[in-house]
Design a protein around this motif. Structure first.
Motif, PDB file in Angstrom:
ATOM      1  N   GLY B 207       6.306  89.424  57.460  1.00 46.18           N
ATOM      2  CA  GLY B 207       5.254  89.000  58.368  1.00 46.18           C
ATOM      3  C   GLY B 207       5.836  88.688  59.747  1.00 46.18           C
ATOM      4  N   GLN B 208       4.965  88.625  60.752  1.00 46.06           N
ATOM      5  CA  GLN B 208       5.436  88.324  62.109  1.00 46.06           C
ATOM      6  C   GLN B 208       5.807  86.854  62.200  1.00 46.06           C
ATOM      7  OE1 GLN B 208       2.100  90.093  64.256  1.00 46.06           O
ATOM      8  NE2 GLN B 208       3.495  91.647  65.068  1.00 46.06           N
ATOM      9  N   GLY B 209       7.076  86.604  62.500  1.00 43.19           N
ATOM     10  CA  GLY B 209       7.593  85.241  62.572  1.00 43.19           C
ATOM     11  C   GLY B 209       8.420  84.869  61.362  1.00 43.19           C
ATOM     12  N   GLU B 210       8.285  85.642  60.290  1.00 44.36           N
ATOM     13  CA  GLU B 210       9.055  85.403  59.051  1.00 44.36           C
ATOM     14  C   GLU B 210       8.972  83.923  58.697  1.00 44.36           C
ATOM     15  OE1 GLU B 210      13.177  86.515  59.396  1.00 44.36           O
ATOM     16  OE2 GLU B 210      13.367  87.015  57.287  1.00 44.36           O
ATOM     17  N   VAL B 211       7.733  83.433  58.505  1.00 47.28           N
ATOM     18  CA  VAL B 211       7.479  81.997  58.563  1.00 47.28           C
ATOM     19  C   VAL B 211       8.271  81.192  57.530  1.00 47.28           C
ATOM     20  CG1 VAL B 211       5.302  82.150  57.275  1.00 47.28           C
ATOM     21  CG2 VAL B 211       5.714  80.200  58.732  1.00 47.28           C
ATOM     22  N   ALA B 250      15.716  86.391  72.666  1.00 41.96           N
ATOM     23  CA  ALA B 250      16.182  85.522  71.570  1.00 41.96           C
ATOM     24  C   ALA B 250      16.627  84.203  72.172  1.00 41.96           C
ATOM     25  CB  ALA B 250      17.338  86.182  70.831  1.00 41.96           C
ATOM     26  N   LEU B 254      10.675  78.638  71.620  1.00 44.57           N
ATOM     27  CA  LEU B 254      10.089  79.968  71.475  1.00 44.57           C
ATOM     28  C   LEU B 254       9.578  80.526  72.794  1.00 44.57           C
ATOM     29  CD1 LEU B 254       9.379  82.188  69.407  1.00 44.57           C
ATOM     30  CD2 LEU B 254       7.252  80.968  68.935  1.00 44.57           C
ATOM     31  N   TYR B 258       9.927  84.258  74.576  1.00 43.86           N
ATOM     32  CA  TYR B 258       8.813  84.965  75.223  1.00 43.86           C
ATOM     33  C   TYR B 258       9.164  85.306  76.663  1.00 43.86           C
ATOM     34  CZ  TYR B 258       4.137  85.757  77.161  1.00 43.86           C
ATOM     35  OH  TYR B 258       3.049  86.296  77.802  1.00 43.86           O
ATOM     36  N   ALA B 290       2.647  91.146  72.688  1.00 44.53           N
ATOM     37  CA  ALA B 290       3.743  90.219  72.406  1.00 44.53           C
ATOM     38  C   ALA B 290       3.582  89.696  70.996  1.00 44.53           C
ATOM     39  CB  ALA B 290       3.716  89.045  73.381  1.00 44.53           C
ATOM     40  N   ALA B 291       4.694  89.477  70.324  1.00 42.72           N
ATOM     41  CA  ALA B 291       4.643  88.863  68.989  1.00 42.72           C
ATOM     42  C   ALA B 291       6.008  88.320  68.643  1.00 42.72           C
ATOM     43  CB  ALA B 291       4.195  89.885  67.943  1.00 42.72           C
ATOM     44  N   PRO B 292       6.022  87.344  67.744  1.00 39.70           N
ATOM     45  CA  PRO B 292       7.303  86.832  67.287  1.00 39.70           C
ATOM     46  C   PRO B 292       7.941  87.770  66.272  1.00 39.70           C
ATOM     47  CG  PRO B 292       5.528  85.683  66.157  1.00 39.70           C
ATOM     48  CD  PRO B 292       4.881  86.621  67.143  1.00 39.70           C
ATOM     49  N   VAL B 295      10.731  83.018  63.635  1.00 35.19           N
ATOM     50  CA  VAL B 295      10.650  81.645  64.150  1.00 35.19           C
ATOM     51  C   VAL B 295      11.377  80.748  63.138  1.00 35.19           C
ATOM     52  CG1 VAL B 295       9.123  79.906  65.175  1.00 35.19           C
ATOM     53  CG2 VAL B 295       8.409  82.281  65.138  1.00 35.19           C
ATOM     54  N   TYR B 300      15.131  81.933  68.027  1.00 35.16           N
ATOM     55  CA  TYR B 300      13.884  82.613  67.688  1.00 35.16           C
ATOM     56  C   TYR B 300      13.824  83.920  68.483  1.00 35.16           C
ATOM     57  CZ  TYR B 300      12.521  77.825  66.322  1.00 35.16           C
ATOM     58  OH  TYR B 300      12.452  76.562  65.783  1.00 35.16           O
ATOM     59  N   MET B 302      11.144  86.966  70.159  1.00 36.19           N
ATOM     60  CA  MET B 302       9.824  87.523  70.452  1.00 36.19           C
ATOM     61  C   MET B 302      10.032  88.871  71.124  1.00 36.19           C
ATOM     62  SD  MET B 302       7.184  84.483  71.523  1.00 36.19           S
ATOM     63  CE  MET B 302       5.738  85.509  71.170  1.00 36.19           C
TER      64      MET B 302
END
Lengths: 332, 332, 332, 332
Positions: B207-211, B250, B254, B258, B290-292, B295, B300, B302
């Motif tokens: 997933g985006q951000g690899e939460v 990086a 965050l 960005y 834009a997306a992570p 995180v 981090y 983006m």
């Protein structure tokens, strides 16, 4: 029986806060409201020579607040934006001194001078679905897809607060997310009797993060169906589309906006599927999408989203989105 | 004439830093390298009972480093990932104590106990293009699209540093962005003679951000075409797809990831189109995505991206992506 | 001729926002106001068994707002706190669920359960100048120096906003800095006619950063001399002591609070000494002190300070601090 | 029996990383090392016309690394800085492009041009205890107290990493805290056999946060007593003075540096006093001090400290500080 309420905002005082205002009108759950919003400049920026710091006294007027009959703290307000159509064939953007992500700001304070204040005027062609960019220092032009959205939707905040319409937070406000398109339903927790919702800040389109701080700002014709979900709380703004569930976080630093949105999506997933907490965390980790709304406002926003097909559980908010979608469709 | 180099990593010492290692092999610009990478657990986590903190000594081994003949500081290395195919029919994920976005960590230190360490095992069906999730506390399962990627690609860092493969930074490393798929070209600035690139950390999807901090980790068969762009610097990692240009930042917090990514995309746009700086800033503001990536890592990530069709200018890096794509295609 | 105004807050409604309230009394520049503030729990937490989440409906009541005759936007309000004396011989502290620096919070959201809610009761001995700590899980006790301060001092915010008294920002509010002691003068920019200042949240002492989120909270007797500096703006809260000039920033992340405070101190130094901007930046870089006030509230605070002896220039605000100090002394 | 080791760094290669180097000398626990460090410019900036970007190839050379006989991972290295005396009667500072807290940077990237690069030369009078500032754009001068410290002290990092001497982290490094004065003992966890410690970056003084990014940089005569505490780990750098215990955190954003330092001080307090965890959290909350070291380096630093008299428990590290203090005193 659905009531269609036409609200003419002209003549009224512009509103620059969520909270602190008497309602301009009353709506009932099930009503559909049709109105028009001004752009974030109150329409005062019309040519590339109209510098916002010179021609504007205040920014980001909203239409409202509207009192929702029967809304009480602890309820959830559902706003289905059935239609969002630019009300002009032009939109404006700008670099604004010490505002935006690639400049020092009021709070990310440096000793550097601000970037130049500059204005761009876009052509909007609703029929063709196009927004046309024109460079200011060359003759480069390019057509971008029209993708209308509202930057600002919210209710009166909790705790007796009144918040500038520039600010996004748990009450909604200046979310500035391109996910807030026509065809979506926004869910907001109610903090005060009547909810007192308001909206504005139409964008013909914006990039993710709104990096320069200003989108393609334009007046917008808005059709919104209103519903109330009694006794159900919503901690942070949520959006439902035909395909996806979206949670929005608003905070600084940006990772906190990410955390809030992912946390809300994980716990929402638990509620809809019955998955145990860490099992839901794992599923969202692999299946979730995330993106910034704005990285320029007093709070940054990020959204987390998941495909509804993955959550083969109960419909969100007892099918409110589907009902409002049908209700709105029946009016066309 | 294109050389096909098959590299068998078995038997070698696993590598856990970028920098600080002698090359395992030499490649020339124009060569195509075929190899296999282990997962971030070094293959030690195979069942839901294999807790990573118990069965692993180190994390995130990479294959390499490879010495690129002729590469010098000031050049750009182009790595076109022609193929990424899971080498197993299963992948593993986990919650790891004090790691991930929805937990306190080593640096976001709190007095709360860690979340439970738990492992999930996914089925991977390459033919069907499916990754199957199984809940651990119920019988919920769901199929997610297979979307293979490499989490970690980088070169030796500047300044004599050696960085853990857990870290993403200007040298690449643990970018953990789902944009790094087969069919894309990664651009990295060269910091040391020979570049010394390495890669690993295959994900069947994330997933985006690899939460939760861990993707669907799996061993990966990798085919990568190598090119060198002499005398052209690249400040931060970039990715080119058939349709998009992607800049990666990086950093923490965050918003700095960005900022880096958007700043790089704006200046890259200036270089390709000749647009004046603020004109490019404005265009990216409205047209950019834009997306992570992650995180959860020490920095981090983006990404910022833009449709190549919008930038009707010179091709990036003199058409390197297109050339490598054709070269890789000719080998099939 | 100095007027001494005694304000009895008992019987009135507690106030939980800056802005959004009618004044409770009127004061003139030159007046001295004597009153008493409740603690942040409104006095409801009196024993270690009174858990704040159970016994409190709202937090951080302030006394006021007071209307200052003649105050207009663009002026600066000076509040000289001549005396701060605990009004009780006990004070309370607590861990509060999901509040504080070493726990996940509402916005630094994690999936971990909150820390235990626990209350500590301190003995306050004003004569001896001591605050006595008692551990809850052992018989460890220790005496700490009494160091009374007000956590919350502010004016009505700009832009029609009303902000919770939990929040610090440019209008002051919940600064929670131990620098706000008796003998200091606080400067606040005026945003609305009458300024509408209020204060409360007495602390018998607090550590720098208020790491658990709660200080040694106690009711406080307050004597404050009021002055108005016409036509002089103050962008962020400032404090003057006999020896030091202090600038306060309020923001997230914490480095932005640092940046704001240092930026303000640098530009203040330019104004007082005539130093060129970078020369002032250099001087503050070597001579300045910095510390956190709170790292737990919705905005974090940091202060920057410099020894007045280093800035051998004009007195700040035309000697307001010295005048108010003498005025207050004359009343004893 | 104490050995006095004189190390002459001249003639050797300057060292710009922690890790990645062979030791320059060997010391035994109980030895006292006497040496001299260059300033962060390697002595190349001598007049206000020597712009660092023009005259320097690299920054922040350190002396070392020194191999400590018997040191193994899991031990703690104690370095007691018995004496720090400026080796010159002048020191240099500068604004450096895109470095410092009040400018955009490499990672807090904006489109603004950098601030002017400018150099300041200070007079250092060791006898008088004075550092004299001279403005560059006026004839303003002022004497500041001499307060010598080392900006950079560290050991080889864990995991095979080599880190630039610009970076502070768990291994120490560029802590840039004014607390690292003569008379203090620094504790660092050992990560590799021999510990491989190094130090440099003398400051005649610096403000808290080092806001412009550069202190009053000067060469320094250093006398340091070395001790090893076997089998005791130290997770983050700590400093002990005669009166205080100090924990240091290094991270971004700044609140994470704060969290790390407070977390370490709370758990250290638990270890020394036997207080239960939340009881220690409460005590540190009211009795602790906090301040930034640097808010400009790749990781920011903050320290948390507490008066040893408050913790009437066991001495830290079995009285190491007191022993090293006496040992160093015996050599005078």
């Amino acid at each position: 029986m659905t009531r269609l309420i036409r609200h003419d905002p002209s003549g009224g005082q512009p509103t620059y806060t969520f909270g602190g205002h008497q309602p301009v009108a009353e709506v009932k759950p099930g009503d559909v409201l049709v109105t028009t919003t001004e752009d974030c400049f109150g329409g005062a920026v019309r040519t590339v020579d109209d510098l916002p710091t010179l021609v504007c006294q205040a920014f980001n007027p909203v239409v409202g607040p509207f009192h929702v009959v029967g809304a009480e703290p602890g309820d959830t307000l559902a706003l289905h934006f059935a239609d969002l159509t630019p009300a002009r064939d032009w939109g404006m953007s700008a670099t604004f001194p010490h505002f935006g992500a690639l400049t020092s700001t009021h709070t990310t304070a440096t000793l550097q001078p601000p970037l130049e204040e500059r204005v761009w005027r876009y052509d909007i062609d609703v029929e063709a679905g196009i927004v046309r960019y024109h460079a200011r220092r060359s003759d480069f032009t390019v057509d971008l897809p029209l993708d209308p959205m509202l930057g600002t939707v919210g209710v009166a905040p909790a705790g007796g607060e009144a918040r500038s319409t520039i600010v996004p937070d748990a009450h909604g406000g200046n979310l500035d997310t391109p996910e807030l398109r026509a065809g979506t339903t926004v869910y907001l927790g109610v903090n005060v009797p009547g909810a007192l919702f308001a909206f504005g800040d139409g964008h013909a389109r914006q990039g993710q993060g709104e990096v320069c701080g200003v989108a393609v700002e334009t007046a917008m014709r808005v059709t919104v169906a209103v519903e109330l979900i009694k006794g159900v709380t919503t901690p942070w703004p949520r959006i439902e589309t035909d395909d996806r569930l979206i949670s929005i976080g608003a905070a600084r630093p940006l990772e906190d906006a990410y955390r809030i949105s992912q946390h809300d999506l994980v716990t929402w997933t638990v509620g809809l599927t019955g998955l145990e907490l860490l099992d839901a965390y794992q599923l969202v980790s692999q299946a979730g999408l995330a993106a910034p709304g704005n990285v320029c406002d007093p709070n940054y926003t990020m959204h987390a989203s998941i495909d509804k097909a993955i959550l083969s559980g109960a419909p969100a908010y007892q099918g409110t989105h589907q009902r409002l979608r049908e209700l709105a469709g029946s009016l066309r």
